[in-house]
Design a protein around this motif. Structure first.
Motif, PDB file in Angstrom:
ATOM      1  N   LYS A 175       0.834  -1.207   0.000  1.00 47.72           N
ATOM      2  CA  LYS A 175       0.000   0.000   0.000  1.00 47.72           C
ATOM      3  C   LYS A 175       0.872   1.262   0.000  1.00 47.72           C
ATOM      4  O   LYS A 175       0.603   2.207  -0.748  1.00 47.72           O
ATOM      5  N   LEU A 176       1.915   1.276   0.820  1.00 46.64           N
ATOM      6  CA  LEU A 176       2.818   2.419   0.865  1.00 46.64           C
ATOM      7  C   LEU A 176       3.501   2.623  -0.484  1.00 46.64           C
ATOM      8  O   LEU A 176       3.602   3.748  -0.979  1.00 46.64           O
TER       9      LEU A 176
ATOM     10  N   LYS B 210       1.867   6.959  -6.702  1.00 47.74           N
ATOM     11  CA  LYS B 210       0.832   7.922  -7.096  1.00 47.74           C
ATOM     12  C   LYS B 210       1.243   9.357  -6.771  1.00 47.74           C
ATOM     13  O   LYS B 210       0.924  10.284  -7.504  1.00 47.74           O
ATOM     14  N   ASN B 211       1.903   9.531  -5.637  1.00 43.54           N
ATOM     15  CA  ASN B 211       2.245  10.870  -5.151  1.00 43.54           C
ATOM     16  C   ASN B 211       3.673  10.853  -4.605  1.00 43.54           C
ATOM     17  O   ASN B 211       3.880  10.783  -3.398  1.00 43.54           O
TER      18      ASN B 211
END
Length: 74
Positions: free
Chosen positions: A22-23, A29-30
């Motif tokens: 997830k990280l 994404k960012n």
């Protein structure tokens, strides 16, 4: 046919591997922004950048001088 999203697990219920994945997705994404720093390592913020502006406008909320005093005033 509409697909339903799988309900997301709470972070507290995820395994280490799930959290790492997830990280990694969030960073992809960012991505973190590269920051300038002074000789002594102080991060230099830009008051014209909306991402940095809150730190300038909210300066009193981050009074590190008082935090370094510890319990001397008590």
């Amino acid at each position: 046919m509409l697909r339903r999203k799988k309900p997301q697990k709470r972070l507290e219920d995820m395994s280490i591997e799930e959290l790492q994945k997830k990280l990694s997705e969030e960073i992809r994404k960012n991505p973190p922004r590269k920051m300038e720093s002074s000789e002594d390592g102080t991060i230099i913020l830009d008051p014209n950048n909306p991402q940095d502006r809150e730190w300038y406008e909210n300066d009193g909320a981050y009074d590190y001088e008082d935090l370094s005093k510890g319990d001397k005033d008590k």
